[in-house]
Design an enzyme around this catalytic site. Structure first.
Site, short mmCIF file in Angstrom:
data_model
loop_
_atom_site.label_atom_id
_atom_site.label_comp_id
_atom_site.label_asym_id
_atom_site.label_seq_id
_atom_site.Cartn_x
_atom_site.Cartn_y
_atom_site.Cartn_z
N HIS A 103 18.16 44.18 39.44
CA HIS A 103 17.20 45.13 39.98
C HIS A 103 16.20 45.49 38.90
O HIS A 103 16.56 45.57 37.72
CB HIS A 103 17.91 46.40 40.49
CG HIS A 103 17.02 47.21 41.36
ND1 HIS A 103 16.18 48.17 40.87
CD2 HIS A 103 16.81 47.16 42.70
CE1 HIS A 103 15.49 48.68 41.87
NE2 HIS A 103 15.84 48.10 42.99
N GLU B 201 20.82 44.48 48.63
CA GLU B 201 20.76 43.40 49.61
C GLU B 201 22.08 42.66 49.78
O GLU B 201 22.30 42.02 50.79
CB GLU B 201 19.63 42.43 49.23
CG GLU B 201 18.31 43.18 49.11
CD GLU B 201 17.17 42.51 49.80
OE1 GLU B 201 17.20 41.29 49.92
OE2 GLU B 201 16.24 43.21 50.21
N1 ACO Z 1 19.48 35.91 39.21
C1 ACO Z 1 19.08 35.27 38.10
N2 ACO Z 1 18.46 35.90 37.07
C2 ACO Z 1 18.30 37.23 37.17
C3 ACO Z 1 18.71 37.94 38.28
C4 ACO Z 1 19.31 37.22 39.35
N3 ACO Z 1 19.70 37.84 40.45
N4 ACO Z 1 18.40 39.25 38.11
C5 ACO Z 1 17.82 39.34 36.92
N5 ACO Z 1 17.75 38.12 36.34
C6 ACO Z 1 17.17 37.80 35.05
C7 ACO Z 1 15.66 38.00 35.06
O1 ACO Z 1 14.97 36.86 35.51
C8 ACO Z 1 15.39 38.30 33.61
O2 ACO Z 1 15.42 37.09 32.90
P1 ACO Z 1 14.46 36.86 31.61
O3 ACO Z 1 14.82 37.96 30.66
O4 ACO Z 1 14.81 35.49 31.15
O5 ACO Z 1 13.05 37.01 32.14
C9 ACO Z 1 16.62 39.09 33.19
O6 ACO Z 1 17.65 38.72 34.10
C10 ACO Z 1 16.43 40.57 33.25
O7 ACO Z 1 15.87 40.92 34.47
P2 ACO Z 1 15.46 42.42 34.79
O8 ACO Z 1 14.34 42.82 33.87
O9 ACO Z 1 16.68 43.24 34.76
O10 ACO Z 1 14.94 42.33 36.28
P3 ACO Z 1 13.53 41.84 36.84
O11 ACO Z 1 12.67 43.05 37.00
O12 ACO Z 1 12.98 40.71 36.02
O13 ACO Z 1 13.93 41.23 38.24
C11 ACO Z 1 14.62 41.14 40.51
C12 ACO Z 1 14.36 42.05 39.29
C13 ACO Z 1 13.30 40.41 40.90
C14 ACO Z 1 15.10 41.99 41.68
C15 ACO Z 1 15.68 40.10 40.09
O14 ACO Z 1 16.87 40.78 39.72
C16 ACO Z 1 15.99 39.08 41.18
O15 ACO Z 1 15.24 38.12 41.34
N6 ACO Z 1 17.09 39.28 41.94
C17 ACO Z 1 17.42 38.37 43.01
C18 ACO Z 1 16.59 38.65 44.26
C19 ACO Z 1 17.05 39.91 44.99
O16 ACO Z 1 18.23 40.18 45.09
N7 ACO Z 1 16.04 40.65 45.50
C20 ACO Z 1 16.27 41.94 46.15
C21 ACO Z 1 15.99 43.06 45.18
S1 ACO Z 1 16.40 44.64 45.85
C22 ACO Z 1 15.01 45.11 46.71
O17 ACO Z 1 13.91 44.78 46.42
C23 ACO Z 1 15.20 45.97 47.85
#
Ligand code: ACO
Length: 379
Positions: A271, A324
């Protein structure tokens, strides 16, 4: 934020992460604490104790209904129930709009202008008229989304029933069934807990459109478009597919590592703001556990396996289960088909966007940031 080479300009981080861009009295998320609130109330506590309509009234008008009027018949709830009915003109247009699009929210987007045919720019109308327009759209959205989805499958739409609560009626129309009380409670918990959640992408989109003085139809359409993306609201069915694909919880580690090594995301995890448990996920898991279901038992074991891999894969980042993951399971157990998951999120979040549209319009300044030019040097 870093200083830009342009005078009086700061360079914001990608995604505006960590940047506060507005004042709001609607609610907030405290990601470090795993807490969010609607106005002055803890949001999941409201979702556990109040009807969806009562929370809607709180967000729109600033106060919960009087304790004596929280039954589904209170004045606000009656106004919502009556507004679920579509006009003859809208009903007549639905078949063509459904045939011309493949996903329910795209058909719904094209229907919005018909719901408020006399929509005027928010800049030119009173707060009461903006409020009325927002209720007209948000209340009718369940009927529109379920009707479009039905027509896209060659089925007859189901008409709204004004004697039912909003969550119950949405579930009945969208699942084409007579849901059990537990299924209704599951969907109401989901809808109530996802109405608003800080300055997320779709809320921001609605406020940006409102800030131009545009009408409420356009502002809420902006929210629908933004929410449809898989990184925002378009993921719950993907999280459910993932659980089905993994199947046996013993396969979790290998499945997740394979995805991560191929640069793919694990849906339902991570998140932008939460660094402690997402309280929505906690609530929805609690409700999911009330269903006597093998799917839930598997999901709990798979969740543990995924979190374990994530902790090892990104030891310096806290990656939590987001809303989700259990949303997909709960909506499935409630009897909704996967293509109705994102529409369910829209039925809920349109209420939050409405509150933000009213707040933005009441104290407006056009939102107009700038971008840093990184193209070829200007000749
Ligand atoms: N799968 C793989 N990698 C992930 C995931 C995931 N679920 N969540 C975070 N990461 C990675 C990011 O890409 C980032 O990598 P980096 O440092 O190499 O760039 C690292 O972990 C840290 O991420 P954060 O800064 O904590 O989160 P960010 O703001 O980049 O992403 C997001 C948030 C887009 C929701 C991401 O967690 C994601 O893509 N999750 C999967 C999709 C999802 O579940 N979406 C619903 C979100 S809830 C909503 O909107 C209601």
């Amino acid at each position: 934020m870093t200083t830009s080479s342009k005078p009086n300009t700061f360079y914001a981080p990608p995604g505006l992460k960590g940047v506060q861009v507005a004042d709001t009295s609607i609610g907030d998320v405290r990601g470090e604490e795993g807490f969010y609130h609607y106005r002055q109330y803890e949001a999941t506590a409201l979702a556990r104790t109040q009807s969806l309509e009562a929370i809607w009234e709180l967000l729109l008008d600033g106060a919960l209904p009087e304790p004596t009027s929280t039954e589904p018949n209170h004045t606000f709830a009656r106004e919502i129930a009556q507004s679920r009915e579509l006009s003859t003109e809208t009903l007549a247009a639905l078949p063509a709009l459904a045939a011309g699009t493949r996903r329910p929210h795209l058909g719904a987007l094209a229907t919005l202008p018909l719901l408020v045919p006399d929509a005027q720019p928010t800049l030119d109308i009173s707060h009461q008229q903006r409020r009325r327009d927002s209720i007209t759209i948000a209340a009718a959205l369940p009927t529109v989304l379920s009707s479009i989805a039905a027509l896209q499958q060659g089925l007859d739409p189901i008409s709204p029933d004004p004697t039912l609560g909003h969550a119950h009626d949405w579930l009945r129309m969208a699942s084409r069934s007579d849901p059990s009380p537990l299924q209704v409670r599951a969907v109401e918990a989901y809808l109530s807990s996802t109405i608003d959640h800080g300055f997320n992408a779709s809320t921001f989109a609605s406020r940006v459109v409102t800030s131009t003085g545009a009408d409420v139809v356009s502002a809420l359409a902006g929210g629908i478009g933004a929410l449809s993306g898989p990184l925002h609201g378009g993921a719950p069915s993907r999280a459910l597919s993932m659980i089905e694909e993994i199947g046996d919880p013993g396969n979790t580690e290998a499945w997740v590592l394979n995805r991560l090594e191929n640069g793919q995301r694990i849906m339902g995890f991570g998140h932008a703001v939460y660094r402690a448990d997402d309280p929505r996920s906690v609530l929805l898991k609690e409700v999911a556990l009330e269903f006597d279901s093998e799917l839930v038992a598997n999901a709990v074991a798979i969740e543990e396996g995924i979190l374990d891999v994530m902790r090892r894969w990104k030891p310096d980042t806290v990656i939590v289960t987001n809303v989700e993951f259990y949303a997909g399971i709960l909506l499935h157990l409630a009897g909704l088909a996967p293509q109705m998951f994102t529409p369910s999120f829209m039925v809920s979040r349109v209420i939050g966007w409405s509150a933000h549209v009213l707040e933005q319009a009441a104290n407006n300044k056009i939102i107009r940031p700038s971008a840093r030019y990184v193209g070829p040097p200007v000749a």
